[in-house]
Design an enzyme around this catalytic site. Structure first.
Site, PDB file in Angstrom:
ATOM      1  N   SER A   1       0.858  -1.190   0.000  1.00 10.07           N
ATOM      2  CA  SER A   1       0.000   0.000   0.000  1.00 10.07           C
ATOM      3  C   SER A   1       0.887   1.230   0.000  1.00 10.07           C
ATOM      4  O   SER A   1       1.664   1.446   0.937  1.00 10.07           O
ATOM      5  CB  SER A   1      -0.895   0.017   1.239  1.00 10.07           C
ATOM      6  OG  SER A   1      -1.527   1.274   1.335  1.00 10.07           O
TER       7      SER A   1
ATOM      8  N   THR B   1      -4.732   2.143   3.297  1.00 11.68           N
ATOM      9  CA  THR B   1      -5.896   1.643   2.562  1.00 11.68           C
ATOM     10  C   THR B   1      -6.594   0.566   3.370  1.00 11.68           C
ATOM     11  O   THR B   1      -5.980  -0.450   3.747  1.00 11.68           O
ATOM     12  CB  THR B   1      -5.439   1.119   1.193  1.00 11.68           C
ATOM     13  OG1 THR B   1      -4.855   2.222   0.513  1.00 11.68           O
ATOM     14  CG2 THR B   1      -6.574   0.567   0.375  1.00 11.68           C
TER      15      THR B   1
ATOM     16  N   ARG C   1      -0.150   5.164  -8.319  1.00  7.96           N
ATOM     17  CA  ARG C   1       0.061   4.518  -9.629  1.00  7.96           C
ATOM     18  C   ARG C   1       1.325   5.013 -10.308  1.00  7.96           C
ATOM     19  O   ARG C   1       1.849   4.352 -11.200  1.00  7.96           O
ATOM     20  CB  ARG C   1      -1.156   4.754 -10.534  1.00  7.96           C
ATOM     21  CG  ARG C   1      -1.417   6.217 -10.853  1.00  7.96           C
ATOM     22  CD  ARG C   1      -2.755   6.397 -11.529  1.00  7.96           C
ATOM     23  NE  ARG C   1      -2.994   7.785 -11.906  1.00  7.96           N
ATOM     24  CZ  ARG C   1      -3.343   8.760 -11.095  1.00  7.96           C
ATOM     25  NH1 ARG C   1      -3.487   8.506  -9.786  1.00  7.96           N
ATOM     26  NH2 ARG C   1      -3.535   9.986 -11.525  1.00  7.96           N
TER      27      ARG C   1
ATOM     28  N   GLU D   1      -7.815   6.783 -14.332  1.00  5.96           N
ATOM     29  CA  GLU D   1      -7.333   7.727 -13.323  1.00  5.96           C
ATOM     30  C   GLU D   1      -6.637   8.938 -13.927  1.00  5.96           C
ATOM     31  O   GLU D   1      -6.783  10.049 -13.435  1.00  5.96           O
ATOM     32  CB  GLU D   1      -6.397   7.014 -12.339  1.00  5.96           C
ATOM     33  CG  GLU D   1      -7.136   5.986 -11.492  1.00  5.96           C
ATOM     34  CD  GLU D   1      -6.261   5.359 -10.421  1.00  5.96           C
ATOM     35  OE1 GLU D   1      -5.679   6.106  -9.623  1.00  5.96           O
ATOM     36  OE2 GLU D   1      -6.152   4.122 -10.397  1.00  5.96           O
TER      37      GLU D   1
ATOM     38  N   HIS E   1     -14.608 -15.844 -27.106  1.00  2.00           N
ATOM     39  CA  HIS E   1     -15.695 -16.756 -26.766  1.00  2.00           C
ATOM     40  C   HIS E   1     -16.865 -16.013 -26.130  1.00  2.00           C
ATOM     41  O   HIS E   1     -17.760 -16.641 -25.583  1.00  2.00           O
ATOM     42  CB  HIS E   1     -15.167 -17.853 -25.837  1.00  2.00           C
ATOM     43  CG  HIS E   1     -14.055 -18.638 -26.474  1.00  2.00           C
ATOM     44  ND1 HIS E   1     -14.262 -19.759 -27.231  1.00  2.00           N
ATOM     45  CD2 HIS E   1     -12.717 -18.394 -26.529  1.00  2.00           C
ATOM     46  CE1 HIS E   1     -13.099 -20.196 -27.699  1.00  2.00           C
ATOM     47  NE2 HIS E   1     -12.152 -19.378 -27.283  1.00  2.00           N
TER      48      HIS E   1
ATOM     49  N   LYS F   1     -12.857   7.558   0.033  1.00  2.26           N
ATOM     50  CA  LYS F   1     -12.115   7.100   1.217  1.00  2.26           C
ATOM     51  C   LYS F   1     -12.489   7.950   2.431  1.00  2.26           C
ATOM     52  O   LYS F   1     -12.659   7.447   3.541  1.00  2.26           O
ATOM     53  CB  LYS F   1     -10.607   7.182   0.962  1.00  2.26           C
ATOM     54  CG  LYS F   1     -10.086   6.087   0.036  1.00  2.26           C
ATOM     55  CD  LYS F   1      -8.577   6.195  -0.161  1.00  2.26           C
ATOM     56  CE  LYS F   1      -8.048   5.065  -1.035  1.00  2.26           C
ATOM     57  NZ  LYS F   1      -6.630   5.149  -1.331  1.00  2.26           N
TER      58      LYS F   1
HETATM   59  O1  PA5 Z   1      -4.263   5.224  -7.797  1.00  7.04           O
HETATM   60  C1  PA5 Z   1      -4.787   5.409  -6.714  1.00  7.04           C
HETATM   61  O2  PA5 Z   1      -4.729   6.473  -6.100  1.00  7.04           O
HETATM   62  C2  PA5 Z   1      -5.517   4.271  -6.082  1.00  7.04           C
HETATM   63  O3  PA5 Z   1      -5.753   3.260  -6.998  1.00  7.04           O
HETATM   64  C3  PA5 Z   1      -4.765   3.765  -4.874  1.00  7.04           C
HETATM   65  O4  PA5 Z   1      -3.598   3.100  -5.272  1.00  7.04           O
HETATM   66  C4  PA5 Z   1      -5.668   2.826  -4.079  1.00  7.04           C
HETATM   67  O5  PA5 Z   1      -6.767   3.540  -3.620  1.00  7.04           O
HETATM   68  C5  PA5 Z   1      -4.932   2.194  -2.921  1.00  7.04           C
HETATM   69  O6  PA5 Z   1      -4.238   3.145  -2.194  1.00  7.04           O
HETATM   70  P1  PA5 Z   1      -2.755   2.831  -1.739  1.00  7.04           P
HETATM   71  O7  PA5 Z   1      -2.026   2.625  -3.017  1.00  7.04           O
HETATM   72  O8  PA5 Z   1      -2.306   4.029  -1.001  1.00  7.04           O
HETATM   73  O9  PA5 Z   1      -2.824   1.604  -0.913  1.00  7.04           O
END
Ligand code: PA5
Length: 698
Positions: A446, A451, A498, A579, A595, A689
């Site tokens: 995380s 999270t 990401r 995103e 398929h 969140k």
């Molecule tokens: O890209 C994002 O902000 C989200 O997909 C987060 O990665 C996701 O909410 C999980 O959070 P974290 O990566 O801090 O665990």
């Protein structure tokens, strides 16, 4: 004497905007009757004439060739590809030169791909006469009986009668006239001596080559110098280089007006070039009704109008007369039926200007492009950091890995599953992951460390195995590890999760290496990513990722991977487009989608008109999957659906996978700019969140 037919499928039909366009050229529009495209109708019309000895060939440009070929299901060697469109004389010359190798003594029929003929049997009878006259050494053209004084066509003045063949009268051509003004057109039609020049020809292959050599400077030499193989290979260097210098000129101006032994056969066959919306109106109004409709239309007090709707959409008109209403997902045209010729002008203005990437970069307030650009450095830095840390020996000896994480962090589990030699189960939810025992290495992943799904699963699982670790910037997960003496790797904070994939994935990789669980090295792949980073950066305007983002603008990408291995790249494309570009995208995996998803194409035009398939291709994909992609492309073509292809780079499987992902990261960032949004913030995720936090623990 053999007869071969050559269909010219070049231009895109600007006056039929917005339905036609460079991506959906006029020959592919479903105007051929019975749901067929004009191209297909042309093929069906002429195929009976060539018989078993001859063949139907196609000339088109490189960009359109696959789609045209798919529409007719033609083998490659029946498609002559011009490196780029240079008008009809070079296109015909190319086909004639190829036919001179394939079937030298034959007669060659030439037909534009985008015309309509009502009386097809009679049309074929006339063409049989044209073939016979061509056999006697004439360059033969068809002269269509004018039905009104058109200023949109060239005219042919009839000369002396030459002969009767196959029941047809053949005349000498007195002269060719360019498109006239209204007054001249009226005179021509009243005189009864003039026909429209329909661009339909017949001649012996060597006769037309002889006239091309004589009258079209440069083209004859090129055709003589290049071998059949070079002419047929669309990317032969020599052809591409010399084609650039070929003068773009029509066969009428370039050859027919100057040649000797030019004949014409009058043709009264219900011909139309379906060249503008007025012509379409005339073509599709059933039983001569005044309102021609394609699609769903509700019309009250509507007369002499054409209504063309997008699949799944209804157009209603009230008190409308002499109107053209053409609706597509991209644009709506409303015009006077009498001014159909002028559509070309508005189309030019209405087409979107190419993006100004420098200006659009202003939307990247938080600097996502720079982060994407520095991804290879991030990967290197992460590996270096990981190598400095000793792998905790108490964790060694695991038989499987469970990696729990969500979103931008969670995808690391999918990637580890491909890079490690042990079984890796990515886990994305609150519950205790299944199958955790003392042989399992639990990885909490995380970026924020906060999270809740990840924390919940990690807390439950950590009691089931002595082997646990985490990768995070800190947060609650870091605190928990600290408190319970669980090894964890701290990665640099301050990025979007990401955008920190390099840190999350590669920091722990040296540990797996030390534990003997690494299957794929990534060093070479990172070097390759570095060169992609330079190629796809904004400093290289018009680069392939920008170009793809431009083509995907306002579309819904359906991103397809060619294997389970690269499926995570398709998933990453989807999540990055969501995103970064703040728009929908979906993903699928071959061969599985063959398929199920393929059946959904039937109504895609209606329910998802903006859909565009993006094939993520790898040379490592199974050969049968490669074949499936080619067939799928044809299926998409036939349904009028768009597709794009992105080929993986890199020497090994890991490189191929990472290159596909990296191309997607760039594309999604450029898509964001095209959508005029900042790629970085993900406010809806934050808000959700936050709401959950305030919701309490139930
Ligand atoms: O890209 C994002 O902000 C989200 O997909 C987060 O990665 C996701 O909410 C999980 O959070 P974290 O990566 O801090 O665990």
């Amino acid at each position: 004497m053999n007869v071969n037919a050559v269909i010219l499928a070049g231009g895109w039909g600007e006056r039929l905007w917005p339905v036609s366009g460079p991506e959906r050229p006029k020959p592919l529009l479903p105007l051929g009757g019975g749901g067929r495209s004009l191209l297909r109708a042309c093929y069906d019309r002429v195929a009976p004439l060539v018989g078993a000895q001859g063949k139907v060939y196609l000339v088109t440009d490189g960009r359109l060739a696959p789609r045209m070929r798919a529409t007719l299901d033609l083998p490659k060697e029946q498609v002559f590809v011009e490196p780029e469109g240079r008008n009809t004389a070079p296109a015909i010359g190319l086909a004639a030169a190829c036919l001179a190798s394939i079937d030298p003594g034959s007669v060659m029929l030439v037909l534009p791909a985008d015309h309509l003929v009502q009386d097809e049997p009679k049309f074929r009878e006339i063409l049989r006469g044209a073939v016979a006259a061509a056999g006697k050494g004439y360059l033969v053209t068809l002269g269509v009986q004018p039905t009104f004084p058109s200023t949109g066509y060239g005219y042919i003045q009839r000369g002396e009668k030459l002969m009767e063949v196959e029941g047809q009268t053949v005349f000498q051509v007195a002269r060719f006239m360019e498109k006239p003004d209204q007054e001249a057109a009226q005179r021509y039609v009243a005189s009864g001596e003039f026909s429209w020049n329909a661009g339909i020809f017949a001649w012996r292959v060597e006769r037309i080559l002889e006239e091309i050599r004589r009258h079209v400077a440069g083209l004859g030499e090129l055709l003589d110098d290049l071998s059949y193989e070079e002419l047929l290979a669309p990317h032969s260097e020599e052809l591409v280089r010399r084609w650039r210098d070929v003068t773009p000129i029509s066969i009428d101006y370039g050859v027919m007006e100057k040649a000797s032994k030019v004949a014409m056969l009058p043709a009264e066959v219900g011909w139309s070039d379906v060249g503008d919306w007025h012509a379409v109106w005339e073509t599709i109004r059933e039983g001569g009704t005044e309102v021609a409709v394609r699609g769903r239309h509700v019309g009250h007090d509507t007369t002499r109008s054409l209504v063309w709707t997008s699949p799944g959409k209804v157009v209603a008109t009230l008190g409308v007369e002499d109107a053209i209403v053409v609706d597509t997902p991209d644009a709506l045209l409303v015009a006077d039926l009498g001014r159909a010729q002028e559509v070309r002008g508005v189309a030019k203005e209405a087409r979107p200007a190419p993006p100004d990437w420098d200006e659009l970069r202003g939307h990247d307030a938080a600097g996502m492009l720079s982060v994407v650009q520095s991804f290879p450095s991030q990967c290197r830095e992460a590996l270096a950091r990981g190598r400095k840390l000793d792998a905790p020996q108490e964790l060694a000896g695991f038989r499987r890995v469970v990696c729990t994480g969500m979103g931008g962090s969670g995808i690391t589990g999918d990637l580890l599953a491909r890079l490690l030699s042990v079984e890796v189960r990515p886990h994305r939810s609150y519950e205790l992951p299944e199958g955790i025992d003392e042989h399992t290495l639990l990885v909490g992943m995380s970026y924020s460390g906060n999270t809740e799904e990840t924390l919940s699963a990690f807390r439950q699982a950590v009691d089931k195995t002595p082997r646990a670790m985490a990768v995070t910037t800190g947060g609650e997960l870091g605190r928990l590890c600290h408190e319970r003496d669980i090894p964890w790797i701290q990665v640099p904070a301050g990025l979007q999760p990401r955008a920190a994939l390099g840190y999350l994935l590669l920091s722990p990789l040296p540990w797996f290496d030390q534990w003997g669980a690494l299957r794929h090295e990534v060093g070479a792949a990172i070097d390759m990513l570095q060169s992609m980073s330079e190629e796809l950066a904004p400093a290289n305007p018009g680069n392939p990722a920008q170009a793809l983002a431009e083509r995907l603008h306002r579309r819904v990408p359906l991103v397809y991977a060619g294997s389970e291995f690269t499926s995570v790249a398709a998933f990453r494309w989807k999540t990055q487009i969501n995103e970064n570009a703040k728009q929908p995208a979906f993903w699928g995996e071959l061969p599985e989608l063959c398929h199920n998803e393929i059946v959904g194409y039937e109504l895609t035009q209606e329910v998802l008109p903006g859909a565009c398939v993006v094939f993520l291709r790898s040379a490592f994909d199974h050969p049968r999957v490669q074949a499936r992609v080619e067939i799928l492309k044809e299926v998409l073509e036939r349904r009028g659906l768009r597709y794009e292809e992105v080929w993986a780079r890199g020497e090994d499987a890991a490189g191929q996978l990472l290159s596909l992902m990296y191309f997607g990261d760039w594309t999604s960032a450029y898509l964001a700019l095209g959508n005029r949004v900042d790629p970085s913030p993900v406010q809806p995720i934050e808000e959700l969140k936050d709401k959950l936090r305030r919701w309490g623990n139930g």
